[in-house]
Design a protein around this motif. Structure first.
Motif, PDB file in Angstrom:
ATOM      1  N   ALA A  91       0.758  -1.078   0.052  1.00 18.82           N
ATOM      2  CA  ALA A  91       0.033   0.002  -0.062  1.00 18.82           C
ATOM      3  C   ALA A  91       0.890   1.417   0.178  1.00 18.82           C
ATOM      4  O   ALA A  91       0.646   2.336  -0.727  1.00 18.82           O
ATOM      5  CB  ALA A  91      -0.803   0.086   1.305  1.00 18.82           C
ATOM      6  N   ARG A  92       1.761   1.170   0.846  1.00 19.48           N
ATOM      7  CA  ARG A  92       2.833   2.517   0.913  1.00 19.48           C
ATOM      8  C   ARG A  92       3.384   2.523  -0.361  1.00 19.48           C
ATOM      9  O   ARG A  92       3.658   3.952  -0.708  1.00 19.48           O
ATOM     10  CB  ARG A  92       3.700   2.245   2.138  1.00 19.48           C
ATOM     11  N   HIS A  93       4.154   1.699  -0.916  1.00 16.60           N
ATOM     12  CA  HIS A  93       4.764   1.919  -2.254  1.00 16.60           C
ATOM     13  C   HIS A  93       3.776   2.268  -3.435  1.00 16.60           C
ATOM     14  O   HIS A  93       4.352   2.949  -4.561  1.00 16.60           O
ATOM     15  CB  HIS A  93       5.697   0.849  -2.489  1.00 16.60           C
ATOM     16  N   VAL A 146      -5.878  13.879  10.941  1.00 18.87           N
ATOM     17  CA  VAL A 146      -5.521  13.880  12.305  1.00 18.87           C
ATOM     18  C   VAL A 146      -5.172  12.558  13.038  1.00 18.87           C
ATOM     19  O   VAL A 146      -4.567  12.504  13.979  1.00 18.87           O
ATOM     20  CB  VAL A 146      -6.488  14.706  13.147  1.00 18.87           C
ATOM     21  N   LYS A 147      -5.739  11.350  12.219  1.00 20.26           N
ATOM     22  CA  LYS A 147      -5.693  10.083  12.745  1.00 20.26           C
ATOM     23  C   LYS A 147      -4.145   9.582  12.615  1.00 20.26           C
ATOM     24  O   LYS A 147      -3.560   8.823  13.308  1.00 20.26           O
ATOM     25  CB  LYS A 147      -6.334   9.236  12.094  1.00 20.26           C
ATOM     26  N   THR A 148      -3.221  10.380  11.813  1.00 21.20           N
ATOM     27  CA  THR A 148      -1.931  10.140  11.698  1.00 21.20           C
ATOM     28  C   THR A 148      -1.101  11.070  12.604  1.00 21.20           C
ATOM     29  O   THR A 148       0.019  10.859  12.768  1.00 21.20           O
ATOM     30  CB  THR A 148      -1.115  10.522   9.975  1.00 21.20           C
ATOM     31  N   ALA A 157      -7.304  11.008   1.478  1.00 17.87           N
ATOM     32  CA  ALA A 157      -8.169  12.044   1.727  1.00 17.87           C
ATOM     33  C   ALA A 157      -8.079  13.292   1.243  1.00 17.87           C
ATOM     34  O   ALA A 157      -8.787  14.206   0.755  1.00 17.87           O
ATOM     35  CB  ALA A 157      -8.506  11.883   3.369  1.00 17.87           C
ATOM     36  N   LEU A 158      -6.772  13.771   1.528  1.00 14.53           N
ATOM     37  CA  LEU A 158      -6.368  15.129   1.088  1.00 14.53           C
ATOM     38  C   LEU A 158      -6.437  15.217  -0.551  1.00 14.53           C
ATOM     39  O   LEU A 158      -6.754  16.541  -0.748  1.00 14.53           O
ATOM     40  CB  LEU A 158      -4.714  15.265   1.235  1.00 14.53           C
ATOM     41  N   PHE A 211      -1.179   6.599   7.303  1.00 13.47           N
ATOM     42  CA  PHE A 211      -0.800   7.799   6.188  1.00 13.47           C
ATOM     43  C   PHE A 211      -1.491   7.539   4.850  1.00 13.47           C
ATOM     44  O   PHE A 211      -1.526   8.646   4.136  1.00 13.47           O
ATOM     45  CB  PHE A 211       0.721   7.506   6.188  1.00 13.47           C
ATOM     46  N   ILE A 212      -1.716   6.341   4.416  1.00 16.94           N
ATOM     47  CA  ILE A 212      -2.286   6.122   2.996  1.00 16.94           C
ATOM     48  C   ILE A 212      -3.710   6.878   3.119  1.00 16.94           C
ATOM     49  O   ILE A 212      -3.972   7.425   2.110  1.00 16.94           O
ATOM     50  CB  ILE A 212      -2.595   4.913   2.757  1.00 16.94           C
TER      51      ILE A 212
END
Length: 554
Positions: free
Chosen positions: A431-433, A484-486, A470-471, A464-465
């Motif tokens: 997921a991160r990559h 804010v969860k991160t 969401a951003l 983070f994903i």
């Protein structure tokens, strides 16, 4: 609790039991939490205070990049479960997301609840319950007065090929109790457990551990039981030591099925699937209870024991900022490599360790770490897809390759996902990559959602994903709520994400909070933040989104 039970008595009993092993980290952490318990300061304990006070981390400790507290807390919970198996005086428990040690005086437990199950028709219920057993093969055991009635499967003879070629002489051998002649629900649970267990390459899954006793490595059997009560099912999954026949780990949960039908098609709900996967992952993961127990027992195969030690040492070093921890892990992995034992976990871990040197996270021990990495990856070859640690190493290799190729990166991620789709570490790396390196945020979000379902514990790094997605796609207020969860005060990426979301949502409170943190972290000006993001090997779209959010303020 009996007032005669003192802090000193508890500490002495735990240390003498050997449940904490020789780990200075575990002993120091237990003492710290025990002191707080008896001093009435448990409510003051935070992950940050543990990191600084117990493990000597600096004041800029960031839990999103250094998970030593999570790792050591998990180990302590597992070690206390081991202690409780033999303790006659008291039980000690640390619930998830809590630093408060629960102390139960065993002398206060005056009665138990007998479990009586008729082997002939399977219709008699555990005493004190209205439920009925789901399987006919359960043997009765006593349950503590907590009210949770447990049944552990013990009476079924394993059926399987009498072929010792399945056995490993360098890894612990693990089998799953065979319920192939039982109900469809039992078969489904068994198949799900076997599928999850097979993805842990630091363990060797076999039909029957009794056939592997000659190997000199520890053996374990995963057993499970199901008790039906109306529409709910109490499911218990346990790990049994093949040597002592004792339960070393047990996870229990209740699941609601969509139908009472015996047909397998109606019981394959996502909820049940992930309910089963989570405890299996907790028990079997590299820093889980089985691995920790395997380290605590004597192996007749000494070479195998030495090699296996590299795995938990490796995971500890990954989340530590100590060069001493890193070199201990590196030396173990390099020695295993030179001994040519064929342990692919160690080979993959060695590649990951050298990557830390290429990024200047750790002091260099070789002149050209990338050249060393390329040599090791050539040795691994196409077999990378058969092992968790080599799969992670392959993902890193493609992401950092001097001749980066997005299609090759995508192929690597898709293969890793296919082969290890219930392994939380691999799925999070995919997921991160997929997001930050490949820029396929739809794919990244899909894999991230699945990875989070595989995790029983939460930390802000797994969000983070979601926050980045969401951003890009959510309305500003919803995006901020996810970002804010991160939040972690000492994480640059966390503060940059929350800051960008706060700007879009026009939220002065979160913007001011992150501005203050970013100044402390050396990212005071907008130009410094843009420069930091541009220097990372992130997807260009993601970089441009963050940069444009700040540039609009210039």
């Amino acid at each position: 609790m009996n007032k005669n039970i003192t802090k000193e008595a508890i500490l002495s009993e735990v240390l003498e039991s050997g449940a904490l092993g020789s780990s200075n980290h575990q002993i120091a952490l237990f003492k710290y939490l025990l002191d707080a318990k008896f001093d009435g300061r448990t409510h003051e304990i935070k992950a940050y205070s543990i990191a600084v006070d117990v493990f000597g981390r600096n004041s800029d400790f960031d839990s999103s990049v250094d998970s030593i507290v999570r790792v050591e807390m998990f180990r302590l919970r597992a070690n206390l479960k081991t202690f409780n198996q033999d303790s006659q005086k008291f039980r000690l428990e640390l619930k998830k997301a809590s630093y408060n040690i629960q102390i139960e005086d065993q002398s206060d437990v005056s009665e138990t609840v007998d479990i009586r199950i008729d082997d002939d028709d399977g219709k008699k219920s555990p005493s004190g319950t209205s439920g009925k057993p789901r399987s006919r093969k359960f043997a009765g055991m006593a349950a503590a007065a907590s009210g949770m009635v447990l049944a552990f499967y013990t009476g079924y003879a394993l059926q399987g090929p009498k072929d010792r070629s399945h056995c490993s002489n360098i890894l612990p051998n693990v089998s799953v109790a065979d319920h192939s002649n039982a109900f469809d629900l039992d078969v489904y649970i068994e198949q799900t457990i076997k599928g999850a267990a097979s993805q842990f390459s630091h363990l060797n899954i076999v039909p029957d551990t009794k056939l592997c006793r000659y190997t000199g490595t520890p053996g374990y059997e995963l057993q499970y039981a199901v008790i039906e009560n109306e529409r709910d099912y109490l499911i218990s999954i346990s790990a049994i030591s093949d040597d002592t026949k004792k339960i070393i780990a047990s996870e229990n949960f209740t699941s609601t099925l969509v139908s009472h039908s015996e047909e397998i098609g109606t019981i394959q709900s996502d909820e049940l699937f992930f309910d089963i996967i989570k405890p299996v992952n907790d028990i079997l993961k590299p820093n889980g209870i089985v691995a920790m127990h395997a380290l605590s027992v004597t192996w007749r195969n000494k070479r195998g024991s030495i090699d296996f030690e590299c795995i938990p040492i490796m995971y500890s070093s990954f989340v530590s900022d100590s060069d001493e921890d890193y070199f201990e892990s590196l030396n173990c992995l390099e020695n295993a490599y030179h001994e040519n034992t064929g342990n692919m976990d160690n080979l993959g871990g060695l590649v990951a360790s050298y990557f830390d040197q290429t990024k200047n996270f750790r002091p260099k021990t070789v002149d050209e770490p990338l050249v060393k990495i390329e040599q090791l990856m050539a040795e691994i070859g196409d077999s990378w897809s058969n092992n968790v640690e080599t799969a992670v190493a392959k993902i890193y290799f493609e992401a950092e390759h001097p001749q980066y190729n997005s299609q090759r990166m995508r192929n690597t991620l898709m293969t890793a996902e296919k082969n290890f789709n219930t392994h939380p570490v691999v799925m999070l790396e995919v997921a991160r990559h997929a997001g930050f390196r490949l820029g396929d945020w739809e794919y990244a979000k899909q894999i991230s959602d699945r990875a989070m379902q595989l995790h029983s514990e939460r930390d802000n790094s797994v969000f983070f994903i979601d926050a980045s997605y969401a951003l890009m796609h959510s309305n500003p207020k919803e995006g901020l709520a996810i970002c804010v969860k991160t939040y972690s005060e000492h994480s640059k990426l966390s503060n940059l994400l929350v800051n960008a979301c706060a700007i879009k949502a026009d939220n002065d409170i979160w913007r001011a909070r992150t501005e203050k943190n970013l100044a402390t972290l050396g990212l005071t000006t907008l130009q410094q933040r843009v420069s930091f993001i541009n220097n990372q090997k992130y997807d260009e779209v993601f970089k441009q989104l963050l940069s444009s959010t700040w540039n609009n303020l210039l």
